[in-house]
Design an enzyme around this catalytic site. Structure first.
Site, PDB file in Angstrom:
ATOM      1  N   GLN A 112      20.137  68.560  20.991  1.00  0.00           N
ATOM      2  CA  GLN A 112      21.163  69.594  20.840  1.00  0.00           C
ATOM      3  C   GLN A 112      20.653  70.813  20.079  1.00  0.00           C
ATOM      4  O   GLN A 112      21.406  71.733  19.788  1.00  0.00           O
ATOM      5  CB  GLN A 112      22.394  69.008  20.134  1.00  0.00           C
ATOM      6  CG  GLN A 112      23.013  67.872  20.934  1.00  0.00           C
ATOM      7  CD  GLN A 112      24.052  67.085  20.146  1.00  0.00           C
ATOM      8  OE1 GLN A 112      24.432  67.447  19.037  1.00  0.00           O
ATOM      9  NE2 GLN A 112      24.510  65.991  20.727  1.00  0.00           N
ATOM     10  N   HIS A 153      23.300  67.269  16.326  1.00  0.00           N
ATOM     11  CA  HIS A 153      24.107  67.898  15.278  1.00  0.00           C
ATOM     12  C   HIS A 153      23.363  68.887  14.385  1.00  0.00           C
ATOM     13  O   HIS A 153      23.121  68.633  13.218  1.00  0.00           O
ATOM     14  CB  HIS A 153      24.797  66.827  14.424  1.00  0.00           C
ATOM     15  CG  HIS A 153      25.522  65.827  15.253  1.00  0.00           C
ATOM     16  ND1 HIS A 153      25.939  64.616  14.789  1.00  0.00           N
ATOM     17  CD2 HIS A 153      25.885  65.854  16.557  1.00  0.00           C
ATOM     18  CE1 HIS A 153      26.528  63.948  15.762  1.00  0.00           C
ATOM     19  NE2 HIS A 153      26.496  64.672  16.855  1.00  0.00           N
ATOM     20  N   GLU A 182      38.012  68.245  15.092  1.00  0.00           N
ATOM     21  CA  GLU A 182      38.966  68.779  14.107  1.00  0.00           C
ATOM     22  C   GLU A 182      38.979  70.302  14.063  1.00  0.00           C
ATOM     23  O   GLU A 182      37.970  70.941  14.342  1.00  0.00           O
ATOM     24  CB  GLU A 182      38.579  68.308  12.688  1.00  0.00           C
ATOM     25  CG  GLU A 182      38.596  66.811  12.498  1.00  0.00           C
ATOM     26  CD  GLU A 182      38.208  66.403  11.071  1.00  0.00           C
ATOM     27  OE1 GLU A 182      37.764  67.264  10.288  1.00  0.00           O
ATOM     28  OE2 GLU A 182      38.375  65.201  10.761  1.00  0.00           O
ATOM     29  N   TYR A 191      35.610  67.502   3.572  1.00  0.00           N
ATOM     30  CA  TYR A 191      36.384  67.324   4.812  1.00  0.00           C
ATOM     31  C   TYR A 191      36.277  65.912   5.385  1.00  0.00           C
ATOM     32  O   TYR A 191      36.734  65.651   6.488  1.00  0.00           O
ATOM     33  CB  TYR A 191      36.046  68.446   5.812  1.00  0.00           C
ATOM     34  CG  TYR A 191      36.626  69.750   5.297  1.00  0.00           C
ATOM     35  CD1 TYR A 191      35.972  70.487   4.304  1.00  0.00           C
ATOM     36  CD2 TYR A 191      37.887  70.185   5.689  1.00  0.00           C
ATOM     37  CE1 TYR A 191      36.542  71.625   3.745  1.00  0.00           C
ATOM     38  CE2 TYR A 191      38.465  71.326   5.145  1.00  0.00           C
ATOM     39  CZ  TYR A 191      37.786  72.033   4.178  1.00  0.00           C
ATOM     40  OH  TYR A 191      38.373  73.146   3.618  1.00  0.00           O
ATOM     41  N   TYR A 233      30.916  55.859  20.010  1.00  0.00           N
ATOM     42  CA  TYR A 233      30.848  55.998  21.468  1.00  0.00           C
ATOM     43  C   TYR A 233      30.996  54.657  22.179  1.00  0.00           C
ATOM     44  O   TYR A 233      31.427  54.604  23.314  1.00  0.00           O
ATOM     45  CB  TYR A 233      29.530  56.656  21.894  1.00  0.00           C
ATOM     46  CG  TYR A 233      29.472  58.121  21.568  1.00  0.00           C
ATOM     47  CD1 TYR A 233      30.329  59.019  22.192  1.00  0.00           C
ATOM     48  CD2 TYR A 233      28.573  58.613  20.640  1.00  0.00           C
ATOM     49  CE1 TYR A 233      30.295  60.373  21.894  1.00  0.00           C
ATOM     50  CE2 TYR A 233      28.525  59.965  20.331  1.00  0.00           C
ATOM     51  CZ  TYR A 233      29.387  60.842  20.959  1.00  0.00           C
ATOM     52  OH  TYR A 233      29.343  62.175  20.660  1.00  0.00           O
TER      53      TYR A 233
END
Lengths: 373, 134
Positions: A90, A154, A248, A258, A269
């Site tokens: 990613q 990420h 979120e 958070y 998953y």
């Protein structure tokens, strides 16, 4: 038979490990009447991650695979001097944002996956530079998260400025859920706040905490790929990818936690759970959570007069379901959700441009402009 | 809930089958490949290789994967774009370059060709991946 007996407890463990989830409080609907359509304005871009508009109306586009594209008068030019990008999983070239006072100082900010620094692999970096002709100059790396890792997940990332000129950017937790996001002495799973020249503000929440990464502004994040200043309140709004369920929307506040992965509305998953709780004291509740996940990518809050039907609404690209989601809020509570332009492609970005128009980036297609019918 | 549970079961039994009766090198490679899969592929091809109808082709019992060894390696090594047919369904999408090392491509190939009902006892090696060009 002996073999079978051995399997029974396994079956029980497996079934009980598969968790149940509470769906989003408001379900997404088909739109009734949409008074807007899309027009492809920049064709043929594989993944247009970031988009910024220069004062002459031309566009700077970061392509995940590493190119910085300047799109002007219908032509794409590759800008040289762009950062060295670590392309894996990613990670790649991430966001681009102009300084709020770009016209006077010329600074352009970039986030990208970089293999600079400690360890093999890569991690999220922030650079600023100036554009001179078709070349970037005055490159300064302002932040580099570390250590590097070869994990594919990420990196984040988005950049935003607030009304006081502070710069915020996100770095995801790099696939190290149980190590990074809750630890303020480590990078990743964080929103950072800096001065525009990269210095760390003395009133950052962990500035005086021993060993803390002083640039951290909030923590307990998973993978934030939406970060904007609210056009009315000036607050920094964020959205982040959850695992399976549990994406979120948050309003980012100084020093707050958070919750990832201690509290979450998501599951693994493979259907198993990693936490039983969705709330805890000292941890922020999201303003809204998505179950099932839409994989939110790109965030805009509509303030322009071009879209009277959408004023004040939140727009989030869905990477997973290939539509633009419109969320209507009342007193910071989501009261309605709509699927727009379904089938347009996996969305990576949503931007309200200085000309008031909204632009969206779809994977494999390019950049679309949303225009009134 | 029931569906998820049965997927979990399938997954477990899949692990069982692939863990037995393989030669050591292949077994080790599959194990490393499973980690690569969790890290780089699962978000699109899903936990049991079932894919997402219309968006991401399946790897479980994929005729494309099992009959096109070289093309599959090339796809994982460099990315893939354009029309392909998998189990009778047409896909015309993009899989971006994943940036894997040759050894990782070999490992994940060994994993996906030996999971979810797929079997392949001819091990994919790093050398084989190195040979395959864009």
């Amino acid at each position: 038979m002996k073999k079978l007996l051995f399997i029974i407890p396994l079956v029980i463990i497996t079934i009980s490990a598969c968790a149940q989830q509470t769906e989003s409080s408001v379900k997404v609907e088909e739109p009734q009447a949409v008074n807007y359509t899309t027009e492809l304005v920049v064709p043929d871009i594989s993944i247009a991650w970031g988009l910024a508009f220069l004062p002459d109306g031309s566009m700077l586009i970061t392509e995940k695979s590493g190119d910085l594209i300047h799109f002007k008068n219908g032509t794409k030019t590759i800008i040289s001097g762009a950062p060295d990008v670590y392309v894996r999983g990613q990670g790649g070239f991430l966001d681009v944002k102009l300084h709020p006072d770009y016209e006077n100082n010329g600074w352009i900010y970039f986030t990208y996956a970089s293999s600079e620094g400690e360890g093999t692999g890569g991690n999220t970096a922030l650079m600023r530079a100036k554009l001179s002709g078709n070349t970037l100059t005055n490159q300064e790396v302002l932040y580099k998260a570390g250590p590097n890792t070869t994990r594919g997940q990420h990196f984040g990332s988005r950049i935003a400025f607030d009304n006081d000129g502070y710069l915020y950017f996100s770095a995801g937790e790099r696939g190290d859920r149980d190590t990074n996001p809750q630890d303020i002495t480590r990078d990743n799973g964080k929103i950072y706040r800096l001065y525009d020249d990269g210095r760390i503000p003395e009133d950052n929440p962990f500035y005086n905490t021993p060993n803390a990464k002083k640039a951290i502004y909030s923590y307990g994040h998973r993978n934030p790929q939406g970060l904007v200043k609210h056009p009315v309140t000036g607050e920094i709004w964020e959205h982040e990818h959850g695992p399976q369920g549990g994406d979120e929307i948050n309003i980012i506040k100084k020093g707050k936690n958070y919750g990832w992965p201690v509290i979450s509305y998501g599951i693994n998953y493979d259907g198993t759970s990693f936490t039983d709780i969705t709330e805890k004291e000292g941890m922020e509740q999201p303003l809204f959570y998505w179950v099932p996940s839409i994989a939110p990518s790109g965030l805009a809050i509509v303030s322009s007069d071009k879209y009277p039907d959408w004023k004040g609404n939140v727009l989030a690209g869905s990477l997973k379901f290939a539509y633009l989601e419109r969320l209507v809020l009342e007193n910071n509570k989501v009261v309605k959700r709509e699927k727009l332009f379904e089938g347009i492609g996996r969305l990576r970005n949503v931007v309200q441009a200085p000309d008031g128009y909204i632009y969206i980036a779809a994977e494999g297609k390019g950049i679309y402009k949303i225009i009134p019918n | 809930m029931k569906i998820i549970a049965s997927f979990c079961l399938l997954f477990l039994s899949g692990l069982f089958v692939s863990a037995f009766g393989q030669d050591k090198a292949l077994e080790e490679s599959i194990k490393r490949g499973s980690e690569i899969y969790q890290d780089f592929c699962i978000t699109c091809h899903m936990v049991n290789g079932e894919g997402v109808a219309g968006s991401f082709p399946p790897l479980a019992k994929s005729d494309f994967l099992m009959k096109n060894r070289e093309k599959s390696i090339r796809a994982i090594k460099y990315g893939m774009q354009g029309e392909i047919i998998v189990n009778g369904n047409t896909y015309n999408r993009i899989m971006a370059n994943l940036g894997l090392l040759e050894s990782e491509v070999a490992d994940v190939m060994n994993y996906i060709t030996n999971s979810w009902g797929n079997t392949n006892d001819k091990i994919v090696t790093e050398a084989e991946v190195l040979e395959i060009k864009k």
